[in-house]
Design an enzyme around this catalytic site. Structure first.
Site, short mmCIF file in Angstrom:
data_model
loop_
_atom_site.label_atom_id
_atom_site.label_comp_id
_atom_site.label_asym_id
_atom_site.label_seq_id
_atom_site.Cartn_x
_atom_site.Cartn_y
_atom_site.Cartn_z
N GLU A 45 124.93 -50.32 45.54
CA GLU A 45 123.49 -50.55 45.38
C GLU A 45 122.72 -49.35 45.92
O GLU A 45 122.92 -48.95 47.06
CB GLU A 45 123.04 -51.82 46.11
CG GLU A 45 121.54 -52.07 46.01
CD GLU A 45 121.08 -53.29 46.80
OE1 GLU A 45 119.90 -53.34 47.17
OE2 GLU A 45 121.92 -54.19 47.05
N ARG A 49 113.65 -46.54 47.50
CA ARG A 49 112.57 -46.49 48.48
C ARG A 49 111.91 -45.12 48.57
O ARG A 49 111.03 -44.90 49.39
CB ARG A 49 113.10 -46.92 49.85
CG ARG A 49 113.65 -48.34 49.83
CD ARG A 49 114.21 -48.76 51.18
NE ARG A 49 114.79 -50.10 51.11
CZ ARG A 49 115.37 -50.72 52.14
NH1 ARG A 49 115.44 -50.10 53.31
NH2 ARG A 49 115.88 -51.93 51.99
N THR A 73 115.73 -53.09 46.23
CA THR A 73 114.36 -53.15 46.73
C THR A 73 113.36 -53.10 45.58
O THR A 73 112.38 -52.34 45.61
CB THR A 73 114.07 -52.02 47.75
OG1 THR A 73 115.20 -51.85 48.62
CG2 THR A 73 112.88 -52.39 48.63
N LYS A 133 120.91 -63.33 46.20
CA LYS A 133 120.98 -62.55 47.43
C LYS A 133 120.46 -63.42 48.58
O LYS A 133 119.46 -64.13 48.43
CB LYS A 133 120.14 -61.29 47.29
CG LYS A 133 120.07 -60.43 48.55
CD LYS A 133 119.33 -59.14 48.27
CE LYS A 133 119.25 -58.28 49.53
NZ LYS A 133 118.70 -56.93 49.25
#
Length: 215
Positions: A45, A49, A73, A133
């Protein structure tokens, strides 16, 4: 056509870990890539960001097409579309958003929503998300909470992240409703900064050994 998250599940379950990494610069990214490619895992993953992380994800998919790369994210529709354009195989969000799930479904890309409360888990399950998740795991009950959820949500599997370490990894992987554990703990910042791909490789191998011991 892109694979569904259910089709990607065996990759997660086989090794039990999902390295989570936010690329900061070229040198660290190459250290990360070398360590991962030397290991047997083939799913990672990349958390989006910063701008470089988006570029790194696109490059990783372009140069290593056999590697399954999740974009993490995902907080907005704009970032979701950016991840899709970059070639992400699936998307990961820290929370539950109906709007983002709807857009992901329209784009036909697998989505892993972050769910920790019974209501979030139930709402995601009703929408068809049987893999979720669990974040942040450590402050939301950890293995104890996931053990209790096995009864109420017997058809849901989780990928816990947040607060997982080498010391508590086995307690999560021992649970039948945990597919894999994600985290950046496999990629110490000091090792990335030092270019120590071999050290990171050995940490990944230690995680795989823990996974083997829980099966």
């Amino acid at each position: 056509m892109k694979k569904t998250l259910t089709q990607l599940a065996p990759q997660l379950q086989q090794h039990g870990i999902l390295p989570v990494y936010c690329p900061q610069n070229e040198a660290e990214f190459e250290t990360f890539r070398a360590a991962v490619l030397a290991s047997p895992i083939r799913m990672v993953e990349i958390t989006l960001r910063n701008h470089f992380a988006v570029e790194a994800l696109a490059r990783l998919k372009r140069e290593e097409p056999s590697l399954t790369v999740a974009a993490g994210t995902i907080l907005s529709e704009e970032l979701l579309l950016t991840a899709v354009d970059a070639g992400a195989d699936c998307l990961v969000a820290p929370g539950y958003s109906q709007e983002l799930l709807q857009l992901a479904e329209e784009k036909e890309i697998p989505f892993l929503p972050g769910c920790v409360t019974p209501s979030e888990i139930q709402n995601a399950f009703r929408r068809g998300y049987t893999i979720q998740k669990f974040f942040p795991a450590a402050i939301n009950g950890g293995p104890a909470a996931l053990t209790l959820y096995k009864g109420a949500f017997s058809s849901v599997s989780f990928v816990p992240t947040g607060g997982i370490t080498l010391d508590n990894l086995s307690s999560y992987l021992a649970l039948s409703n945990v597919l894999a554990c994600g985290g950046s703990f496999m990629l110490p910042k000091a090792m990335l900064a030092a270019g120590d791909s071999e050290g990171i490789y050995h940490i990944i191998q230690n995680c795989l050994a823990i996974r083997g011991g829980t099966q």
